[in-house]
Design a protein around this motif. Sequence first.
Motif, PDB file in Angstrom:
ATOM      1  N   THR A 154      -5.568  18.563  14.411  1.00 23.09           N
ATOM      2  CA  THR A 154      -4.271  18.912  13.843  1.00 23.09           C
ATOM      3  C   THR A 154      -4.458  19.318  12.386  1.00 23.09           C
ATOM      4  O   THR A 154      -5.563  19.255  11.839  1.00 23.09           O
ATOM      5  N   LYS A 155      -3.370  19.697  11.739  1.00 22.10           N
ATOM      6  CA  LYS A 155      -3.447  20.061  10.325  1.00 22.10           C
ATOM      7  C   LYS A 155      -3.838  18.886   9.428  1.00 22.10           C
ATOM      8  O   LYS A 155      -4.158  19.088   8.254  1.00 22.10           O
ATOM      9  N   ASP A 156      -3.810  17.670   9.972  1.00 22.77           N
ATOM     10  CA  ASP A 156      -4.231  16.502   9.198  1.00 22.77           C
ATOM     11  C   ASP A 156      -5.750  16.373   9.129  1.00 22.77           C
ATOM     12  O   ASP A 156      -6.260  15.421   8.534  1.00 22.77           O
ATOM     13  N   HIS A 157      -6.464  17.318   9.717  1.00 19.69           N
ATOM     14  CA  HIS A 157      -7.932  17.307   9.665  1.00 19.69           C
ATOM     15  C   HIS A 157      -8.386  17.433   8.204  1.00 19.69           C
ATOM     16  O   HIS A 157      -7.741  18.125   7.406  1.00 19.69           O
ATOM     17  N   PRO A 158      -9.494  16.789   7.822  1.00 22.69           N
ATOM     18  CA  PRO A 158      -9.971  16.872   6.433  1.00 22.69           C
ATOM     19  C   PRO A 158     -10.207  18.285   5.925  1.00 22.69           C
ATOM     20  O   PRO A 158     -10.120  18.526   4.716  1.00 22.69           O
ATOM     21  N   PHE A 159     -10.494  19.236   6.810  1.00 23.30           N
ATOM     22  CA  PHE A 159     -10.688  20.614   6.354  1.00 23.30           C
ATOM     23  C   PHE A 159      -9.432  21.172   5.693  1.00 23.30           C
ATOM     24  O   PHE A 159      -9.515  21.944   4.739  1.00 23.30           O
ATOM     25  N   THR A 160      -8.279  20.812   6.214  1.00 21.55           N
ATOM     26  CA  THR A 160      -7.024  21.369   5.710  1.00 21.55           C
ATOM     27  C   THR A 160      -6.158  20.340   4.994  1.00 21.55           C
ATOM     28  O   THR A 160      -5.167  20.700   4.369  1.00 21.55           O
ATOM     29  N   CYS A 161      -6.556  19.077   5.078  1.00 23.11           N
ATOM     30  CA  CYS A 161      -5.812  18.016   4.392  1.00 23.11           C
ATOM     31  C   CYS A 161      -6.812  17.053   3.739  1.00 23.11           C
ATOM     32  O   CYS A 161      -6.959  15.902   4.174  1.00 23.11           O
ATOM     33  N   PRO A 162      -7.529  17.522   2.710  1.00 25.73           N
ATOM     34  CA  PRO A 162      -8.581  16.696   2.104  1.00 25.73           C
ATOM     35  C   PRO A 162      -8.066  15.469   1.377  1.00 25.73           C
ATOM     36  O   PRO A 162      -8.858  14.605   0.990  1.00 25.73           O
ATOM     37  N   MET A 163      -6.754  15.377   1.197  1.00 29.19           N
ATOM     38  CA  MET A 163      -6.165  14.210   0.537  1.00 29.19           C
ATOM     39  C   MET A 163      -5.541  13.259   1.546  1.00 29.19           C
ATOM     40  O   MET A 163      -4.914  12.261   1.179  1.00 29.19           O
ATOM     41  N   GLY A 164      -5.708  13.556   2.844  1.00 28.56           N
ATOM     42  CA  GLY A 164      -5.052  12.771   3.881  1.00 28.56           C
ATOM     43  C   GLY A 164      -5.837  11.552   4.323  1.00 28.56           C
ATOM     44  O   GLY A 164      -6.979  11.321   3.913  1.00 28.56           O
ATOM     45  N   GLU A 165      -5.218  10.796   5.214  1.00 28.09           N
ATOM     46  CA  GLU A 165      -5.811   9.550   5.685  1.00 28.09           C
ATOM     47  C   GLU A 165      -7.093   9.778   6.491  1.00 28.09           C
ATOM     48  O   GLU A 165      -7.977   8.910   6.528  1.00 28.09           O
TER      49      GLU A 165
END
Length: 249
Positions: A154-165
Amino acid sequence: MVRTGPIQVVERVPPHKKFIDGVAVRNVIITNQCVRLYPPEIKSKDSQKLPIVLHFHGGGFCISEPDWFMYYQVYTRFARSTRSIVVSPFLRRAPEHRLPAAIDPVRVAGAIPVHPGFVRSNRSRSEMEMPQTPFLTLDMLDKFLALALPVGATKDHPFTCPMGEAAPPLEGLKLPPVLLCVAEMDLVRDTEMEYYEAMKKANKDVELYVSKGMTHSFYLNKIAVDMDPNVSAQTDALISRIKEFIEKH
């Protein structure tokens, strides 16, 4: 077909060894990877070693090439203004080559994410309220990332959400100095700002530059850059700020 003046923005510009307006263009192969080089013509005031600016072009990892006129007009201007050799690889594109195929790691002295398009699975307020443009719509954002991210991600992947959980904690990462460039009216402004705040919280060396009143990748719109004094001034200011960061690091 979208046009910018008499030239289509997706028209390929062939390499030229001759310096045109102070910049030459070359295609070279580096470790089986084709890259486009934009070296500026050497001036007497230049240092012996020019900085190298590595730029991964836009297109959501699905479309566009570094030899398109849209990028040519920006890269040549950037090389002239910053006295840097601009390098842009021909990325392996999705869906045939999903991430991380297009972003093999490199060692850099500094990083300058320009409208990087960080997102989350849930829509941000800016995605709901900011204007959609030919350079970025919600439909483009959703479809390109669905094709580019690993299957099932999903968009929560570190590639696209490096600040995410799901991403590695920023505190534990060894990162170079970063200049984050954000457009005030970008659809993904809020999540890009979230990344900036996360970097600050992690005590990383991060600077922020905001282009007031501008939308995603405004500097690629040559018609607006040529015809709109505000867009032209904001493009000049963006390049100047990037030049300052390069000279600093």
